[in-house]
Design an enzyme around this catalytic site. Structure first.
Site, mmCIF file in Angstrom:
data_model
loop_
_atom_site.group_PDB
_atom_site.id
_atom_site.type_symbol
_atom_site.label_atom_id
_atom_site.label_comp_id
_atom_site.label_asym_id
_atom_site.label_seq_id
_atom_site.Cartn_x
_atom_site.Cartn_y
_atom_site.Cartn_z
ATOM 1 N N LYS A 71 0.829 -1.205 0.000
ATOM 2 C CA LYS A 71 0.000 0.000 0.000
ATOM 3 C C LYS A 71 0.862 1.253 0.000
ATOM 4 O O LYS A 71 1.927 1.301 0.630
ATOM 5 C CB LYS A 71 -0.899 -0.025 1.249
ATOM 6 C CG LYS A 71 -1.811 1.182 1.425
ATOM 7 C CD LYS A 71 -2.590 1.050 2.737
ATOM 8 C CE LYS A 71 -3.426 2.279 3.037
ATOM 9 N NZ LYS A 71 -4.125 2.180 4.337
ATOM 10 N N SER A 146 -8.840 3.215 4.303
ATOM 11 C CA SER A 146 -7.953 3.728 3.286
ATOM 12 C C SER A 146 -7.278 2.657 2.430
ATOM 13 O O SER A 146 -6.630 2.974 1.442
ATOM 14 C CB SER A 146 -6.871 4.588 3.945
ATOM 15 O OG SER A 146 -6.080 3.811 4.850
ATOM 16 N N SER A 170 -9.210 1.141 8.563
ATOM 17 C CA SER A 170 -8.773 1.232 7.169
ATOM 18 C C SER A 170 -8.433 -0.090 6.515
ATOM 19 O O SER A 170 -8.201 -0.138 5.310
ATOM 20 C CB SER A 170 -7.570 2.181 7.056
ATOM 21 O OG SER A 170 -7.982 3.510 7.210
#
Length: 463
Positions: A71, A146, A170
């Site tokens: 990520k 996220s 997230s």
């Protein structure tokens, strides 16, 4: 191996094929790249082009040769550029994050990097830098955030496992929105590293998968030494063992100001009823914490992020930050000791309330979100009307169930146990006592068997 076979295998099964010599790691890498690129344009999940060659990993590790993505949440992998989803931040990692070292030793082969919103401070994966990341179940809907790029690629069968991070939900919220499994381990179970939270311990890095057994096996592979309770056997083994009769609490209430969608609440209630049928002691419980205290506690982490930006050797050009980030930076500059003291006391109150719950039960069942996946731009991080506080209040209207376990440090997992009438995934959250990933994964495995999701494939699917 063709794309269809690849896309339907979890990481454990894929590794077994490689270990048995039925397919080579090089062939799997080739198919994974084809699978990712087959859905990339539709999903908008990649933060940059795929790496020219996959990052070096231990081919003899328990996941040797299994494709993986990381990520865009900071300096995570040596030599890989990062932006935190922001036009204002540019850098290249000088060294691996400690968890990345463990991913490499586990054998996971990172082939690319996934999108995240700016500073990972949104429950929608949208940014001025990358645009929107789209949900493979419905391209008009978001993936949550996220870790939305990670969740989209796992759900679409492009990779079996993906790195994610979770500061207030997230990992779990994108898992729920995209129909995959997302574990936030206990604070300290996995290693922390440099991040926008300035070292504040509410954020946890781990991964998203499609199966509970992948999640359990990966936790065995990357868990760090800590003072937390150690499992009596590997998590991968424990997940296959009946935990006995546990005390299960459940709630679908998210506070007096948040209404939970009836379809979302019904799936959580159905999971609790299934656990009762399996033989656990199930009862409705009150969580006890005040959502205003959750917001105050999260402000501690939010403004630590702002302080990290202010003190950065190369301070970002605030004109390129999105509106909420600019507000955070501005507010951080005027932050007082009284503010910090107030937020620390709020964190202690939330933690105490969560600990009280687990004096009475072993596992808590809740929804993950209060709504089905949102239309794009519903949560607009670049709207100048938001302050740090009002922004947190807004995103917690969508995801009111996840942040308390970040504040308290308790482990929690999202499972894709339902679908709406419109075909969108609905996640259910399980939370356990501090350090009790063993109980969490055992109950998760029972629900996976009783309420299976393996045969569900979204319209955008790599196979």
């Amino acid at each position: 191996m063709d794309r269809t076979d690849y896309a339907r295998l979890d990481a454990v099964a894929l590794r077994q094929l490689i270990a048995d010599g039925q397919v080579s790691a090089a062939d799997v890498d080739t198919v994974a790249r084809e699978a990712i690129m087959g859905v990339a344009d539709d999903l908008g999940a990649l933060a940059q082009p795929l790496f020219e060659t996959s990052l070096v990993a231990d081919e003899d590790g328990p996941f040797g040769g299994v494709p993986f993505v990381i990520k865009d949440s900071g300096p995570f992998a040596r030599g890989v550029s990062f932006a935190y989803g922001s036009r204002a931040i540019r850098g290249v990692a000088d060294e691996d994050h400690e968890l990345m070292r463990r991913f490499r030793r586990a054998g996971l082969m990172a082939v690319g990097q996934t999108c995240a919103p700016e500073l990972s401070l949104n429950f929608a994966t949208e940014s001025r830098l990358h645009g929107v990341t789209r949900n493979p179940w419905n391209l008009e809907r978001g993936t949550g955030g996220s870790s939305g790029g990670a969740a989209a690629l796992v759900a679409a069968g492009a990779v079996p496992v993906a790195h994610g991070s979770d500061g207030a939900g997230s990992i779990r919220i994108p898992a729920a929105c995209c129909g995959v499994v997302g574990l936030k381990p206990s604070r300290g179970r996995t290693t922390s590293g440099p991040d926008v939270f300035g070292g504040m311990p509410m954020g946890v890095d781990f991964a998203l998968t499609r199966t509970v057994r992948d999640t359990a096996a990966l936790l065995d592979a990357v868990a760090a030494p800590s003072g937390l309770p150690r499992p009596v056997r590997p998590y991968g083994e424990l997940a296959q063992i009946d935990p006995g009769r546990l005390r299960i609490g459940f709630t679908t209430l998210a506070g007096s100001t948040v209404d939970v969608d009836e379809e979302v609440a019904a799936v959580a209630r159905g999971a609790a009823e299934m656990l009762d049928w399996i033989g656990h002691d199930v009862s409705e419980v009150a969580t006890g914490f005040d959502q205003r205290d959750v917001v105050d506690a999260l402000l501690l982490a939010i403004h630590a992020a702002g302080k990290a930006l202010l003190l950065a050797p190369r301070r970002p050009d605030t004109r390129l930050l999105e509106a909420v980030s600019r507000s955070i930076v501005s507010e951080t500059a005027s932050m007082t000791d009284a503010d910090l003291d107030s937020w620390v006391r709020a964190q202690r109150r939330v933690t105490g309330s969560v600990e009280d719950v687990f004096d009475r039960i072993d596992v808590l069942v809740t929804p993950v979100t209060a709504e089905l996946p949102l239309a794009h731009r519903t949560l607009d991080y670049d709207d100048p009307r938001w302050t740090a506080r009002t922004w947190l209040e807004r995103i917690l209207e969508f995801g009111p169930f996840t942040a308390a376990s970040n504040v308290s440090g308790h482990p929690a997992i999202s499972l894709p146990l339902g679908q709406s009438r419109s075909g969108m995934p609905i996640g259910v959250q399980l939370v356990a006592g501090m350090g009790r990933e063993d109980s969490l994964l055992q109950v998760a495995a029972q629900l996976e068997q009783a309420m299976p999701w393996a045969d569900r494939e979204p319209p955008i699917f790599a196979g």
